[in-house]
Every structure is written in structure tokens, then in C-alpha cells.
Design a protein around this motif. Structure first.
Motif, PDB file in Angstrom:
ATOM      1  N   UNK A   3       4.123  56.005  27.202  1.00  0.00           N
ATOM      2  CA  UNK A   3       4.953  56.155  28.389  1.00  0.00           C
ATOM      3  C   UNK A   3       6.225  56.914  28.046  1.00  0.00           C
ATOM      4  N   UNK A   4       6.582  57.832  28.950  1.00  0.00           N
ATOM      5  CA  UNK A   4       7.860  58.532  28.868  1.00  0.00           C
ATOM      6  C   UNK A   4       8.647  58.220  30.132  1.00  0.00           C
ATOM      7  N   UNK A   5       9.920  57.920  29.971  1.00  0.00           N
ATOM      8  CA  UNK A   5      10.756  57.572  31.118  1.00  0.00           C
ATOM      9  C   UNK A   5      12.085  58.310  31.009  1.00  0.00           C
TER      10      UNK A   5
ATOM     11  N   UNK B 259       8.110  60.605  15.096  1.00  0.00           N
ATOM     12  CA  UNK B 259       7.948  59.232  14.636  1.00  0.00           C
ATOM     13  C   UNK B 259       6.550  59.018  14.058  1.00  0.00           C
ATOM     14  N   UNK B 260       6.458  58.056  13.178  1.00  0.00           N
ATOM     15  CA  UNK B 260       5.149  57.656  12.673  1.00  0.00           C
ATOM     16  C   UNK B 260       4.460  56.790  13.723  1.00  0.00           C
ATOM     17  N   UNK B 261       3.214  56.423  13.441  1.00  0.00           N
ATOM     18  CA  UNK B 261       2.455  55.644  14.409  1.00  0.00           C
ATOM     19  C   UNK B 261       3.157  54.333  14.763  1.00  0.00           C
ATOM     20  N   UNK B 262       3.190  54.067  16.044  1.00  0.00           N
ATOM     21  CA  UNK B 262       3.701  52.807  16.575  1.00  0.00           C
ATOM     22  C   UNK B 262       2.697  52.345  17.626  1.00  0.00           C
ATOM     23  N   UNK B 263       1.822  51.412  17.284  1.00  0.00           N
ATOM     24  CA  UNK B 263       0.728  51.045  18.198  1.00  0.00           C
ATOM     25  C   UNK B 263       1.174  50.661  19.601  1.00  0.00           C
ATOM     26  N   UNK B 264       2.436  50.311  19.762  1.00  0.00           N
ATOM     27  CA  UNK B 264       2.920  49.953  21.087  1.00  0.00           C
ATOM     28  C   UNK B 264       3.289  51.166  21.935  1.00  0.00           C
ATOM     29  N   UNK B 265       3.514  52.314  21.280  1.00  0.00           N
ATOM     30  CA  UNK B 265       4.014  53.460  22.038  1.00  0.00           C
ATOM     31  C   UNK B 265       3.381  54.793  21.638  1.00  0.00           C
ATOM     32  N   UNK B 266       3.160  55.025  20.340  1.00  0.00           N
ATOM     33  CA  UNK B 266       2.673  56.319  19.875  1.00  0.00           C
ATOM     34  C   UNK B 266       1.529  56.116  18.878  1.00  0.00           C
ATOM     35  N   UNK B 267       0.421  56.867  19.091  1.00  0.00           N
ATOM     36  CA  UNK B 267      -0.683  56.875  18.125  1.00  0.00           C
ATOM     37  C   UNK B 267      -1.053  58.328  17.840  1.00  0.00           C
ATOM     38  N   UNK B 268      -1.151  58.633  16.552  1.00  0.00           N
ATOM     39  CA  UNK B 268      -1.444  59.997  16.111  1.00  0.00           C
ATOM     40  C   UNK B 268      -2.718  59.995  15.281  1.00  0.00           C
ATOM     41  N   UNK B 269      -3.561  60.999  15.522  1.00  0.00           N
ATOM     42  CA  UNK B 269      -4.770  61.198  14.738  1.00  0.00           C
ATOM     43  C   UNK B 269      -4.761  62.631  14.216  1.00  0.00           C
TER      44      UNK B 269
ATOM     45  N   UNK C  43      -4.566  53.232  23.993  1.00  0.00           N
ATOM     46  CA  UNK C  43      -4.879  54.644  23.779  1.00  0.00           C
ATOM     47  C   UNK C  43      -6.369  54.960  23.914  1.00  0.00           C
ATOM     48  N   UNK C  44      -7.202  53.938  24.044  1.00  0.00           N
ATOM     49  CA  UNK C  44      -8.637  54.187  24.265  1.00  0.00           C
ATOM     50  C   UNK C  44      -9.013  54.089  25.734  1.00  0.00           C
TER      51      UNK C  44
END
Length: 532
Positions: free
Chosen positions: A49-51, A73-83, A107-108
Motif C-alpha cells: 500500500x502507498x498512501x 528497503x529490504x523485504x518486509x513481509x508486511x509491506x514490501x516483497x522483492x523477488x 502478495x499472492x
């Protein structure tokens, strides 16, 4: 979702709270044309989410700034996931499906329509949408030590259906189990030969050599299945696509029978030597089929309702956007593999294991029990080349007349990589280039010096005549065609050549040699050219 093109931003839901409709439309239009930040080459980044809030004209800029902050930022399962790639993303998704936890992760959500299906159906459905990526996905699953588990979660029929689809994509019909079995006995007889023949006396099948780690990659799965199992056949097709893609197209039943016999012999030798009881497979000995293991889970995994249990939080922003993005970035400053322009090795490679040499000590075979960390870096890496134009010749080899010649002479040169190398030599290929060393490794050789053992280019005069007919008038058929400085990134499923925009040459473009080759079944890879 996973069909998005490069440099794509997908906004799942955009909410604009504004006093006037015109202001809301202006924000939407601005976001459509915005210059979104890059996340890294081939990266897929999910931002939950972006606000932002402010004047309508300021919202797009604030949104882009916030996006940039999250991308650092590194992965933060609550906000950002990178693959790191789509293959890594799919491997993670399949792993979570197997564990029954995919519905727990926000994210799925784009794949939620699979979550209420049996695990086998969900996994096979997702894989079916990405068949060209399957070798890379399997390598990523092996890194996670989940390859065997994911494959075993498939039913026999779903595994066979994927093998059928993979064969169709490569242009051949998957042989039946009976067709393979009719050839299986004679191939076991060849595997039982105690005294290896000289290379000049060996058949093409006896000279097949896998790339490092191939046996160790698939052994945990193959040792659990009967040779008639659909999942076993799927693995053999993937191995054949890696090892001898031309032969797989021309003689699929024979190649799969040979692979089945060789792997069965190796696995039996490993078992016998591990137990201290020497054992050899002979033509008169029947291989006892293993009891095919059922899929690990065949019941619906009821994850959709779990996905809906997530909370988005309360806020009163002027702009609220759930975004999902895949943005390849510029080339990294450092190559993914160490190189000096002549060597692409990242770590010492494991010794090659010829498929015919099944009598190698069990210790040597067992050392591959955890090869993935060592081999994975070699499977997903990159290097610098000054002979990148060699890949232009893939477009020549992909013309119908050349494909016909390659298939006709597949027993002489069973891999497209061998044809590419021999054809490049006709244009004075610089043998010390890292690309040549890479080709050697694709052919299972220790180094480029061993490429000299390859048979000469079949029907050489006919091939050169075709080259002159197609490219003589444009003047591109000369050694300068190969001179292209660039960066090559590779995986088990893809080859990507990156070169500067200034490297584009009009005669080469008019000859149709620098177009994206795409999926090449006779090479077993998807090849793309990128000019930045």
C-alpha cells in the motif's frame, strides 16, 4: 499477472478522494504517464500500500517518491516483497502452495483463484502458464531443497500432462511408456559395458555428457519414482532438453530410453555401493520398479478464505494505491560472475559425469547430494563478451532450412550449442572469449579446449552456401559480424544479451540477425537481445 511485460507497473486498486471529478481524473492520467523508478534487473517487487496526500498536482510526485523509498528497503513481509526474477517468484509461490500457506500472504492475492484447487492441479496449472521458465523454476526450487517435494505433489496424470505440453512446445510428440520400454532393454545393455570404448568408437548416446550438477539436481526425485510414472517422464524431458535438445526433437523415444537406462544404472550403483554390496545392471537383469509415490497432497487447500482474512488498515489519504511491479533495471556495475573477459567460472565446477560412465564410485555421486548452492551461482550468472555477435547466428540457425539440416544431422551434433560454435568458427570466432567457455559448459565440457573434440560442421558446404545466399548481398557475412561488446546474463531457461544502443548496425538489422530469437526448442532456451 506474471505475463506483464518489462518496465510495467500494475496498480491493483487506486482510490482517489477529491472534491472534483476532474482532479481525480488528472491524477489517474498523470500516473499512467509517470516515470516510475526502476527496481533492479528482472526484479518483481510487490508494495502492499502507498498512501499520500496533498494538492492534486503534487500527488503523483509524492507517490513516486514513496515508491523509491520502498524500493531501497529490504523485504518486509508486511509491506514490501522483492523477488530477483520471475523464476524465483514462481518457486516461492509453488513452495507456499505446497505448504498450504499461499493464502496467508497478501502478495499472492493475484493467484487466489488457484488456492481452492487440489495442490497438484494448482501447481500444474501455474507451471503450464510458464513452460519456458520451467528449467529455471526447477533450479530455484532445488536451491530451496523443494524440487523433489513439489514434483512429488503432482499426480501421475498431471505430471504426464505437463510433459506432453512441454513436448508440444518443443515440436515433438511425447513417446508413450510402451515406446520407451521397447528401447529400454537395449540401452541397459550399452550401460552395462564394463570397458569404455574410445570416443571414436562410441555412439552419440555414449558421449552425452550432462552439465555439472544435473544428476544431483534430479536424483532425489528420480530415485522415488517408477520409470513409467508421468513425473519421471517430465523430469526426463527436462533433462533431455538440457542435454541434447536436437535429439529430443528427432528421436525422443530413443533419447528418453537412454536417459532412463543411464539414470537407473547410476541410481542402482549408488544404492549398492552405499550399502557395501557392489552391483551392476546387466541386460539380463530386470530393474525392479519402485512403487510410485502418490502426490503429497491432493485435497483442496482452502486458502482463499485465509487470504481474505488480511486487513488493510484504516487511513484517510488523498491517494491509496496497492501496487505490484516488475521493472528490469540497468545492468549492475559488477557482473554476476567473476570474469576477466576469458573465463566465466564463478567457483570450481564439479567433475563432469558422462552418462555412460555409471561405474564411477558412489562417493563421487553422493557428493552431489547438496550441490545446489555451488551450482546455482553458475546457473544464474553473467559475463562480459566481445563476441556477442555470435548469438546473431542463432537467427540463421533458426531459419527453416537450417533447422531441417540440424535435425537431419542431430546424431552428429546433438545440441544447438555445438552448431553455434562450429558455425562461429567459420567467421573466425575468437576462441579465448568468455562466450566460448560458456558454450563449452553448456555442452558438459570442462573447458573450451575440449570443444576441439566436437565433430566438424555437418554439410559444411551447404551451410556456407545458405549463408552466402541469405547474407552475402548485405555484406554482413564476415568476421566483423561477431564483434559485439556486451553483457550476457543467463539462467537454465533464458539467455539475455545486453549491448549499448550504439552497437545497432543497420546492415545486421536489415539482414534480420539482431531480432529477438525467442524460444528456441533446438537450444532449450529463450534468447533475447536488449539495447540500452
Amino acid at each position: 499477472m506474471t505475463k506483464l511485460a518489462a518496465d510495467t507497473v500494475a496498480i491493483h486498486r487506486l482510490t482517489v478522494r477529491a472534491g472534483q471529478q476532474r482532479a481525480a481524473e488528472s491524477v489517474r492520467d498523470s500516473l499512467q504517464s509517470a516515470d516510475w523508478p526502476q527496481a533492479g534487473q528482472d526484479n518483481w517487487v510487490f508494495i502492499r500500500r502507498l498512501q499520500v496526500s496533498g494538492a492534486a498536482r503534487q500527488l503523483p510526485r509524492h507517490l513516486l517518491d514513496q515508491t523509491r523509498q520502498y524500493l531501497t528497503q529490504s523485504n518486509n513481509p508486511e509491506q514490501v516483497m522483492r523477488f530477483a526474477s520471475l523464476a524465483e517468484l514462481l518457486a516461492a509461490l509453488l513452495t507456499d502452495l505446497l505448504r498450504g500457506r499461499a493464502g496467508l500472504y497478501w502478495y499472492w492475492r493475484r493467484w487466489a483463484h488457484w488456492f481452492d484447487l487440489p495442490v497438484s492441479r494448482a501447481i500444474s496449472g501455474i507451471v503450464s502458464e510458464h513452460l519456458t521458465l520451467l528449467p529455471a523454476v526447477c533450479a530455484r526450487l532445488a536451491q530451496r531443497e523443494k524440487l523433489a517435494a513439489v514434483c512429488l505433489s503432482l499426480t501421475d496424470s498431471d505430471g504426464r500432462q505437463l510433459a506432453v505440453e512441454l513436448a508440444g512446445m518443443s515440436g515433438f510428440r511425447l513417446p508413450s511408456v510402451l515406446e520407451i520400454a521397447e528401447l529400454h532393454g537395449s540401452e541397459i545393455d550399452h550401460a552395462d559395458r564394463q570397458t569404455p570404448l574410445a570416443a571414436s568408437q562410441q555412439t552419440w548416446a555414449e558421449q552425452l555428457t550432462p552439465r555439472p550438477g544435473l544428476l544431483a539436481l534430479w536424483r532425489p526425485l528420480l530415485q522415488e519414482l517408477d520409470v513409467a510414472d508421468g513425473r519421471y517422464q517430465l523430469a526426463l524431458v527436462l533433462i533431455g532438453q538440457d542435454l541434447a535438445p536436437l535429439l529430443l526433437q528427432q528421436q525422443p523415444a530413443r533419447l528418453l530410453a537412454i536417459l532412463s537406462a543411464r539414470f537407473a544404472a547410476m541410481l542402482n550403483v549408488k544404492k549398492a555401493q552405499t550399502s557395501g554390496e557392489p552391483k551392476h545392471v546387466s541386460a539380463n537383469e530386470t530393474i525392479q520398479p519402485r512403487q510410485a509415490k502418490p502426490p503429497l497432497q491432493t485435497q483442496p487447500i482452502s486458502q482463499a478464505h485465509q487470504a481474505r482474512a488480511q486487513t488493510d488498515g484504516e487511513a484517510n489519504p488523498k491517494l491509496d494505491a496497492d501496487t505490484e511491479r516488475q521493472i528490469p533495471a540497468l545492468l549492475p556495475h559488477k557482473p554476476l560472475a567473476e570474469h576477466d573477459g576469458k573465463d566465466v567460472r564463478q567457483t570450481p565446477m564439479a567433475a563432469n559425469l558422462a552418462l555412460a560412465d555409471y561405474s564411477r564410485p558412489a562417493k563421487a555421486l553422493a557428493q552431489g547430494s547438496s550441490p545446489e548452492p555451488a551450482s546455482a551461482g553458475l546457473e544464474f550468472a553473467g559475463f562480459h563478451t566481445r563476441q556477442g555477435g555470435l548469438l546473431y547466428l542463432l537467427n540463421m540457425l533458426n531459419r527453416p532450412e537450417m533447422r531441417g539440416l540440424m535435425l537431419e544431422h542431430a546424431e552428429t551434433l546433438p545440441s544447438g550449442w555445438a552448431w553455434l560454435y562450429r558455425l562461429g568458427q567459420e567467421l573466425q570466432l575468437y576462441e579465448d572469449d568468455a562466450l566460448v567457455d560458456f558454450i563449452a559448459r553448456q555442452l558438459g565440457l570442462d573447458d573450451s579446449g575440449e570443444l576441439g573434440r566436437l565433430p566438424p560442421l555437418p554439410v559444411r558446404e551447404q551451410v556456407l552456401s545458405l549463408a552466402q545466399r541469405w547474407y552475402g548481398k548485405t555484406g554482413v557475412w564476415k568476421p566483423e559480424l561477431l564483434a559485439l561488446t556486451g553483457q550476457i546474463h543467463y539462467s537454465p531457461s533464458h539467455i539475455d544479451l545486453y549491448a549499448p544502443m550504439s552497437a545497432i548496425r543497420l546492415p545486421v538489422r536489415l539482414a534480420g540477425l539482431d531480432i529477438n530469437p525467442g524460444w528456441l526448442p533446438w537450444l532449450g532456451r529463450v534468447v533475447s537481445f536488449h539495447y540500452d
